[in-house]
Design a protein around this motif. Structure first.
Motif, PDB file in Angstrom:
ATOM      1  N   THR A  44     -31.496  68.817  73.084  1.00  0.00           N
ATOM      2  CA  THR A  44     -30.209  69.464  73.346  1.00  0.00           C
ATOM      3  C   THR A  44     -30.408  70.965  73.241  1.00  0.00           C
ATOM      4  OG1 THR A  44     -29.483  69.535  71.043  1.00  0.00           O
ATOM      5  CG2 THR A  44     -28.961  67.542  72.291  1.00  0.00           C
ATOM      6  N   ARG A  45     -29.587  71.705  73.964  1.00  0.00           N
ATOM      7  CA  ARG A  45     -29.605  73.163  73.799  1.00  0.00           C
ATOM      8  C   ARG A  45     -28.230  73.710  74.156  1.00  0.00           C
ATOM      9  NH1 ARG A  45     -30.938  76.924  78.106  1.00  0.00           N
ATOM     10  NH2 ARG A  45     -30.722  75.839  80.083  1.00  0.00           N
ATOM     11  N   PRO A  46     -27.774  74.707  73.413  1.00  0.00           N
ATOM     12  CA  PRO A  46     -26.472  75.293  73.703  1.00  0.00           C
ATOM     13  C   PRO A  46     -26.531  76.150  74.970  1.00  0.00           C
ATOM     14  CG  PRO A  46     -27.511  76.429  71.855  1.00  0.00           C
ATOM     15  CD  PRO A  46     -28.415  75.289  72.240  1.00  0.00           C
ATOM     16  N   GLU A 104     -18.082  77.029  75.808  1.00  0.00           N
ATOM     17  CA  GLU A 104     -19.310  76.705  75.090  1.00  0.00           C
ATOM     18  C   GLU A 104     -19.680  75.283  75.500  1.00  0.00           C
ATOM     19  OE1 GLU A 104     -21.034  78.741  72.966  1.00  0.00           O
ATOM     20  OE2 GLU A 104     -19.598  80.289  73.519  1.00  0.00           O
ATOM     21  N   VAL A 106     -23.198  72.207  76.053  1.00  0.00           N
ATOM     22  CA  VAL A 106     -24.512  71.745  75.616  1.00  0.00           C
ATOM     23  C   VAL A 106     -25.210  71.099  76.808  1.00  0.00           C
ATOM     24  CG1 VAL A 106     -23.626  69.523  74.792  1.00  0.00           C
ATOM     25  CG2 VAL A 106     -25.749  70.411  73.864  1.00  0.00           C
ATOM     26  N   GLU A 107     -26.502  71.393  76.948  1.00  0.00           N
ATOM     27  CA  GLU A 107     -27.316  70.727  77.961  1.00  0.00           C
ATOM     28  C   GLU A 107     -28.091  69.629  77.249  1.00  0.00           C
ATOM     29  OE1 GLU A 107     -30.093  72.149  81.534  1.00  0.00           O
ATOM     30  OE2 GLU A 107     -30.955  72.567  79.547  1.00  0.00           O
ATOM     31  N   LEU A 108     -27.942  68.399  77.746  1.00  0.00           N
ATOM     32  CA  LEU A 108     -28.596  67.240  77.156  1.00  0.00           C
ATOM     33  C   LEU A 108     -29.683  66.742  78.084  1.00  0.00           C
ATOM     34  CD1 LEU A 108     -25.247  65.464  76.322  1.00  0.00           C
ATOM     35  CD2 LEU A 108     -26.768  66.499  74.633  1.00  0.00           C
ATOM     36  N   LYS A 124     -18.788  71.333  74.798  1.00  0.00           N
ATOM     37  CA  LYS A 124     -18.918  70.775  73.461  1.00  0.00           C
ATOM     38  C   LYS A 124     -17.690  69.921  73.181  1.00  0.00           C
ATOM     39  CE  LYS A 124     -21.911  74.128  71.342  1.00  0.00           C
ATOM     40  NZ  LYS A 124     -22.076  75.142  70.315  1.00  0.00           N
ATOM     41  N   THR A 128     -21.538  65.695  67.994  1.00  0.00           N
ATOM     42  CA  THR A 128     -22.730  66.520  68.102  1.00  0.00           C
ATOM     43  C   THR A 128     -23.903  65.553  68.216  1.00  0.00           C
ATOM     44  OG1 THR A 128     -21.740  68.248  66.758  1.00  0.00           O
ATOM     45  CG2 THR A 128     -24.128  68.300  66.994  1.00  0.00           C
ATOM     46  N   GLN A 130     -27.802  64.392  68.697  1.00  0.00           N
ATOM     47  CA  GLN A 130     -29.089  64.869  68.214  1.00  0.00           C
ATOM     48  C   GLN A 130     -30.218  64.145  68.941  1.00  0.00           C
ATOM     49  OE1 GLN A 130     -29.324  67.365  66.005  1.00  0.00           O
ATOM     50  NE2 GLN A 130     -27.097  67.446  65.878  1.00  0.00           N
TER      51      GLN A 130
END
Length: 167
Positions: A44-46, A104, A106-108, A124, A128, A130
């Motif tokens: 994951t990355r914001p 905001e 997230v790239e998954l 988002k 969350t 992981q």
């Protein structure tokens, strides 16, 4: 004129409230069959989703700036200041709309059961996710959202394999 300006501002505010959150389902997507795929989160990355410019902010700012500017000075000055106020208001309104609609996100990076990988960007939400977690990818009408797999979902083959870590 004040009622028109107020109406335009209300419309601009409502346009800024749209979201791509995985926790918000659009009315037209309710009661539609969706495709579900199982996967495992690799990374994951914001990220930020760029704000939109529908033009509503520019129109609203232009109306407000024009009305405010036209109330300055005498008849001749009020026309010039009104035009300048409208232009300045439109520029500011566009900037406010763009900033107000930025999200905001997230790239998954997800690995499917068949080994294929998918990269999905979503706003988002309440979850969350992981790396290593089992997820489901829900596709409805061409739109995709990712959520944690329900409890009791059998583990995916290879789910205990080393988690991918981007450099």
């Amino acid at each position: 004129m004040k009622k028109i300006a107020l109406s335009v501002l209300v419309l601009a505010s409502l346009a800024a409230c749209s979201t791509t959150s995985p926790d918000v389902i659009k009315r037209e997507d309710a009661q539609r069959m969706s495709t579900v795929q199982d996967g495992v989160v690799l990374s994951t990355r914001p990220v930020k989703v760029e704000g939109s410019q529908s033009g509503i902010g520019g129109v609203a700012g232009g109306v407000v700036g024009g009305v405010a500017g036209s109330s300055v000075g005498g008849k001749r000055e009020s026309v010039v200041v009104g035009v300048l106020g409208a232009v300045a208001g439109a520029v500011v309104g566009n900037a406010i709309e763009k900033a107000g609609t930025q999200e905001e996100a997230v790239e998954l990076l997800i690995q499917l059961k068949n080994g294929d990988r998918r990269a999905i960007v979503q706003a988002k939400g309440n979850e969350t996710l992981q790396p290593g977690e089992q997820v489901i990818i829900v596709t409805t009408g061409g739109k995709v959202r990712v959520t944690r797999a329900p409890a009791g979902t059998p583990p995916m083959a290879g789910a205990s394999a080393p988690v991918y870590s981007p450099r």
